[in-house]
Design a protein around this motif. Sequence first.
Motif, PDB file in Angstrom:
ATOM      1  N   ASP A   1     -10.852  -3.068   7.361  1.00 16.04           N
ATOM      2  CA  ASP A   1     -10.081  -4.014   6.546  1.00 16.04           C
ATOM      3  C   ASP A   1      -9.011  -3.340   5.692  1.00 16.04           C
ATOM      4  O   ASP A   1      -8.657  -3.818   4.609  1.00 16.04           O
ATOM      5  N   LYS A   2      -8.481  -2.225   6.184  1.00 14.47           N
ATOM      6  CA  LYS A   2      -7.452  -1.504   5.437  1.00 14.47           C
ATOM      7  C   LYS A   2      -6.418  -0.936   6.396  1.00 14.47           C
ATOM      8  O   LYS A   2      -6.758  -0.447   7.472  1.00 14.47           O
TER       9      LYS A   2
ATOM     10  N   THR B   1      -3.958   2.053   7.080  1.00 11.81           N
ATOM     11  CA  THR B   1      -3.750   3.450   6.700  1.00 11.81           C
ATOM     12  C   THR B   1      -2.458   3.942   7.350  1.00 11.81           C
ATOM     13  O   THR B   1      -2.284   3.792   8.562  1.00 11.81           O
TER      14      THR B   1
ATOM     15  N   VAL C   1      -5.230  -8.299   8.331  1.00 14.21           N
ATOM     16  CA  VAL C   1      -4.549  -7.247   7.590  1.00 14.21           C
ATOM     17  C   VAL C   1      -3.069  -7.240   7.968  1.00 14.21           C
ATOM     18  O   VAL C   1      -2.719  -7.237   9.155  1.00 14.21           O
TER      19      VAL C   1
ATOM     20  N   MET D   1       0.833  -1.196   0.000  1.00 11.44           N
ATOM     21  CA  MET D   1       0.000   0.000   0.000  1.00 11.44           C
ATOM     22  C   MET D   1       0.869   1.249   0.000  1.00 11.44           C
ATOM     23  O   MET D   1       2.024   1.212   0.398  1.00 11.44           O
TER      24      MET D   1
END
Length: 279
Positions: free
Chosen positions: A35-36, A38, A59, A1
């Motif tokens: 579910d991410k 950051t 995650v 990411m």
Amino acid sequence: MRMEIRYASHPNEVKQFETERLRREFVIESLFVPDKLTLVYSHVDRFIVGGVVPVQKEVALEADPKEIGADTFLERREVGIINLGGQGRISVDGTDYVLESKDCLYIGLGAKQISFASLNASSPAKFYLNSTPAHKPYPTAKTGQADAFNVHLGAIDNSNERTIYRYIHEKGIQSCQLVMGLTQLEKGNMWNTMPAHTHNRRSEVYLYFNLPEDGVVFHLMGEPRETRHVVVRNEQAVISPSWSIHSGVGTSNYIFIWGMAGENQVFEDMDGVDMNELK
């Protein structure tokens, strides 16, 4: 990411910022997305701030190798993680650690595979993390409020009765440079860190939480004679450079997590600001 990148700002420049520019530079408005992972990378002491809410899936803690200059997130870093939500699990190279609300886990340099999960999707964990560069490995360690070094300070007369819990610090969980803990204000108390201070040898990041939906904190920042403010809501963070005060008053009591990075780990190493100096 990919991470959001924030650059360092000189205090003379910050004096000219309007509200929106102040927020773009210093306020992190959204950290917790289901579910991410950051992540926000600040060039102030190379501090990374992050959040993850695992609901339906596990995650992993990872970032673009080009952005961090390493193949794994902790190849040159350490990280402190505090859970704001329901029961959660952090897996570190195959070893699982279960965190209750307000528990803290430190993971040192060199750990390779880190992932986050909730034990109950209807009450997911909400992991908040601070990461700083590291020069040597320290062991993974977990602690909670019951075991943390704590100090009760302030009084209702000054609207600042609070308890400070130190998790990662000189006499607690050992680290290279990261210092981390939380401060919990008693009911009816709204002020934090006043009288204000700076610490030219360290930067700091605050995350405010446990605020009602319509609650806010007026976070004070800037040089003592050139103060500014930003309005911060529940689960939003503020980056505080070493030259800036970091204080605030809320519309109700709240909790905030503080993380520090810099030249030393001495909690008391700060430069107090007399109330008569503030402008």
